[in-house]
Design a protein around this motif. Structure first.
Motif, short mmCIF file in Angstrom:
data_model
loop_
_atom_site.label_atom_id
_atom_site.label_comp_id
_atom_site.label_asym_id
_atom_site.label_seq_id
_atom_site.Cartn_x
_atom_site.Cartn_y
_atom_site.Cartn_z
N ALA A 1 3.35 -3.55 -6.97
CA ALA A 1 2.44 -2.49 -6.54
C ALA A 1 2.64 -1.23 -7.37
O ALA A 1 1.67 -0.57 -7.76
CB ALA A 1 2.67 -2.18 -5.06
N ILE A 2 3.87 -0.89 -7.68
CA ILE A 2 4.16 0.32 -8.46
C ILE A 2 3.66 0.16 -9.88
O ILE A 2 2.99 1.05 -10.43
CB ILE A 2 5.68 0.61 -8.45
N HIS A 3 3.94 -0.97 -10.50
CA HIS A 3 3.55 -1.17 -11.90
C HIS A 3 2.05 -1.35 -12.07
O HIS A 3 1.52 -1.12 -13.17
CB HIS A 3 4.30 -2.36 -12.49
N GLY A 4 1.38 -1.73 -11.02
CA GLY A 4 -0.06 -1.91 -11.11
C GLY A 4 -0.87 -0.77 -10.53
O GLY A 4 -2.09 -0.83 -10.47
N ALA A 5 -0.18 0.31 -10.13
CA ALA A 5 -0.85 1.38 -9.41
C ALA A 5 -1.72 2.27 -10.28
O ALA A 5 -2.72 2.82 -9.81
CB ALA A 5 0.18 2.24 -8.67
N THR A 6 -1.33 2.46 -11.53
CA THR A 6 -2.08 3.37 -12.40
C THR A 6 -2.44 2.65 -13.70
O THR A 6 -1.57 2.07 -14.35
CB THR A 6 -1.24 4.62 -12.73
N PRO A 7 -3.69 2.69 -14.10
CA PRO A 7 -4.14 1.92 -15.28
C PRO A 7 -3.54 2.39 -16.59
O PRO A 7 -3.40 1.60 -17.52
CB PRO A 7 -5.66 2.11 -15.26
N ASN A 8 -3.17 3.65 -16.68
CA ASN A 8 -2.64 4.18 -17.94
C ASN A 8 -1.12 4.30 -17.96
O ASN A 8 -0.56 5.01 -18.80
CB ASN A 8 -3.27 5.55 -18.22
N GLY A 9 -0.48 3.62 -17.03
CA GLY A 9 0.97 3.66 -16.98
C GLY A 9 1.47 4.66 -15.97
O GLY A 9 1.01 5.79 -15.90
N GLY A 10 2.41 4.23 -15.15
CA GLY A 10 2.96 5.09 -14.11
C GLY A 10 4.46 5.05 -14.11
O GLY A 10 5.08 4.73 -15.13
N THR B 1 0.76 3.96 -3.04
CA THR B 1 0.45 5.36 -2.74
C THR B 1 1.50 6.29 -3.31
O THR B 1 1.19 7.34 -3.88
CB THR B 1 0.33 5.56 -1.22
N VAL B 2 2.77 5.92 -3.18
CA VAL B 2 3.86 6.73 -3.73
C VAL B 2 3.75 6.80 -5.25
O VAL B 2 3.90 7.86 -5.87
CB VAL B 2 5.23 6.17 -3.31
N ALA B 3 3.45 5.67 -5.87
CA ALA B 3 3.35 5.63 -7.34
C ALA B 3 2.21 6.50 -7.85
O ALA B 3 2.28 7.04 -8.96
CB ALA B 3 3.15 4.19 -7.81
N GLN B 4 1.17 6.66 -7.04
CA GLN B 4 0.01 7.46 -7.44
C GLN B 4 0.12 8.91 -6.99
O GLN B 4 -0.78 9.71 -7.25
CB GLN B 4 -1.26 6.85 -6.84
N ALA B 5 1.23 9.28 -6.37
CA ALA B 5 1.35 10.60 -5.76
C ALA B 5 1.39 11.73 -6.76
O ALA B 5 0.93 12.84 -6.48
CB ALA B 5 2.58 10.66 -4.86
N SER B 6 1.95 11.48 -7.94
CA SER B 6 2.08 12.56 -8.93
C SER B 6 2.16 11.97 -10.33
O SER B 6 2.86 10.99 -10.55
CB SER B 6 3.34 13.39 -8.67
N PRO B 7 1.48 12.59 -11.30
CA PRO B 7 1.58 12.12 -12.68
C PRO B 7 2.91 12.49 -13.33
O PRO B 7 3.19 12.06 -14.45
CB PRO B 7 0.41 12.84 -13.37
N PHE C 1 0.83 -1.21 0.00
CA PHE C 1 0.00 0.00 0.00
C PHE C 1 0.86 1.25 0.00
O PHE C 1 0.51 2.25 -0.63
CB PHE C 1 -0.96 -0.02 1.19
N HIS C 2 1.98 1.20 0.69
CA HIS C 2 2.90 2.33 0.69
C HIS C 2 3.45 2.56 -0.72
O HIS C 2 3.43 3.70 -1.22
CB HIS C 2 4.05 2.04 1.66
N ALA C 3 3.91 1.51 -1.37
CA ALA C 3 4.47 1.63 -2.72
C ALA C 3 3.43 2.14 -3.70
O ALA C 3 3.71 3.00 -4.55
CB ALA C 3 5.01 0.28 -3.17
#
Length: 235
Positions: free
Chosen positions: A63-72, A31-37, A27-29
């Motif tokens: 967690a990082i690679h799956g955090a954003t559906p359009n690529g993060g 959240t960080v991945a989703q912190a900024s586009p 969850f930490h990872a």
């Protein structure tokens, strides 16, 4: 297929902003991945952070690679072992088999070590990486044949220049084919050269060493970054 934002920034010759992940947890990872586009990369720190290489890094990568559906951001692992005398090969293997988009290897002081690192990141005939992970391809969102066909061209290789020997050999290190980034660790570099750590700026002699590394990177067409509170890769 998960995106490789860091490599995309390299190809576009843009500054790539990133952050350091020093505490584990899915969850930490995420959240960080989703912190900024605007994030292009996240380094999972298994050297000085509180994240074990196995299974902590693997869980953070997923967690990082799956955090954003359009690529993060791209997940990069800083391995625990330094490049001075310890074997880094098995640790690079663990990071890449977990699906990392790149590795960061501390204390690389010679071109020979840099070539070894690159070789450990490439499947034959370009390198000596072995295949067998059931997780890496899934973390990239591709099939096994697709992963084998694309991995060599889509793994970012970074080494840290952190001591006097590394500075002395930096032109040779920068010239190593397949190496993408020279990372400058100003704290360890200051200690190695016998100067106080930056507070906030490095000693003038350390700054000269940093400029030498930057010029070597520019001369070899490689990217570079200097460790700071906010990280950015430039070239």
């Amino acid at each position: 297929m998960s995106t490789h934002a860091l490599q995309s920034a390299f190809k576009a010759n843009k500054t790539a902003f990133g952050v350091w992940l020093t505490a584990g947890g899915v969850f930490h990872a995420r959240t960080v991945a989703q912190a900024s586009p605007h994030l292009s990369w996240i380094v999972i720190d298994c050297e000085h952070g509180l994240i074990p290489l196995v299974p902590g890094a693997a869980e953070s990568i997923a967690a990082i690679h799956g955090a954003t559906p359009n690529g993060g951001p791209s997940a990069v692992v800083r391995i625990p072992a330094t490049g001075v005398s310890a074997s880094t090969s098995w640790q690079i293997k663990y990071a890449l088999d977990a699906g990392a988009r790149g590795v960061l290897v501390p204390m690389v002081s010679t071109a020979e070590k840099a070539r070894e690192v690159v070789s450990d990141c490439r499947f034959p005939p370009a390198g000596r990486r072995g295949f067998g992970s059931p997780f890496a391809h899934g973390n990239w969102g591709v099939s096994v044949p697709e992963y084998l066909a694309t991995a060599n061209d889509n793994i970012s290789v970074m080494v840290q220049i952190e001591n006097q020997e590394g500075v002395e050999n930096v032109e040779h290190i920068a010239a190593v084919d397949g190496l993408d980034v020279l990372f400058i660790g100003p704290y360890d570099l200051s200690i190695s050269l016998g100067y106080p750590t930056p507070n906030p700026d490095p000693h003038p002699a350390v700054e000269q060493a940093i400029q030498k590394v930057l010029q070597a990177a520019y001369g070899a067409g490689k990217k570079w970054y200097v460790e700071a509170a906010i990280f950015s890769i430039k070239g």
